[in-house]
Design a protein around this motif. Structure first.
Motif, short mmCIF file in Angstrom:
data_model
loop_
_atom_site.label_atom_id
_atom_site.label_comp_id
_atom_site.label_asym_id
_atom_site.label_seq_id
_atom_site.Cartn_x
_atom_site.Cartn_y
_atom_site.Cartn_z
N SER A 1 0.88 -1.22 -0.13
CA SER A 1 -0.22 0.12 0.16
C SER A 1 0.76 1.17 -0.49
N VAL A 2 0.43 2.01 -0.64
CA VAL A 2 0.43 3.54 -1.06
C VAL A 2 0.41 4.54 -0.07
N ALA A 3 -0.14 5.21 1.03
CA ALA A 3 -0.88 5.86 1.37
C ALA A 3 -0.84 7.17 0.92
N SER A 4 -2.21 7.85 0.48
CA SER A 4 -2.30 9.18 0.37
C SER A 4 -1.58 10.68 0.83
N GLY A 5 -0.62 11.70 -0.17
CA GLY A 5 0.17 12.49 0.40
C GLY A 5 1.70 11.62 0.05
N ALA A 6 1.85 9.94 0.38
CA ALA A 6 3.05 9.50 0.92
C ALA A 6 3.59 8.67 -0.46
N THR A 7 4.92 8.85 -0.41
CA THR A 7 5.60 7.85 -1.45
C THR A 7 6.67 7.33 -2.06
#
Length: 194
Positions: free
Chosen positions: A143-149
């Protein structure tokens, strides 16, 4: 007073009793009357209903709110690829793939990868799965959270005799949510071998 007629009228706002702005009812044994079902209209905002029986009048204030948007989760995943401007023949360089999620939802099962042209080989995959010929490497982030890289760095070897502009490419996409913008799911980098 039991048995009294009562008229309910939508005096403002977006609502109706079926298809009409008015409805009638009769008070029961306790002197109370219940209107027929009031259905919200298409426009959000305040609604006022007036109840009248003989010379008696009272008003009720209600609010129509928009229905929640129901649909698949969306996550705008984008990729960028960085490589040095020049490399030497027979040497190595690092390429960095950056996967970003602009949201609004968390991107789940995000697949990404890098491919290199003939004459270049990925010799260290940075935790990814490298193809047998060394021309590609793939990654899977849970997973990649919203706003994350998330970043992936690989080592690329330049074959001897390779000259000129080389263009490694990258791509990435979430597998379990909708990506509303596919145009930013691919990227390239340019490096000159010589």
């Amino acid at each position: 007073m039991p048995g009294a007629p009562v008229t309910f009228t939508v005096t403002s706002g977006s609502a109706a009793f079926g298809t009409s702005a008015t409805a009638s009812a009769t008070t029961g044994p306790t002197g109370a009357a219940v209107s027929p079902d009031l259905t919200a209209g298409a426009t959000a905002g305040p609604v006022v209903v007036t109840a009248t029986s003989g010379t008696l009048t009272t008003t009720y204030a209600l609010t129509v709110t928009p229905a929640p948007v129901v649909g698949p989760a969306r996550a705008d995943v984008s990729v960028a690829l960085a490589a040095p401007a020049t490399v030497r023949q027979g040497g190595t360089f690092t390429a960095t793939l950056t996967v970003r999620n602009a949201g609004p939802a968390t991107a789940t099962s995000v697949a990404s990868g890098i491919t290199v042209p003939k004459g270049l080989r990925i010799t260290a995959g940075g935790g990814g799965a490298v193809a047998r010929d060394g021309r590609a490497v793939g990654f899977l982030a849970p997973s990649v959270a919203s706003g994350a890289t998330v970043t992936h760095t690989v080592t690329v070897t330049v074959d001897r005799g390779v000259r000129g502009t080389q263009t490694p490419a990258a791509a990435g996409s979430p597998l379990r949510v909708v990506d509303p913008n596919l145009r930013n799911d691919v990227a390239t980098a340019r490096t000159t071998a010589g």
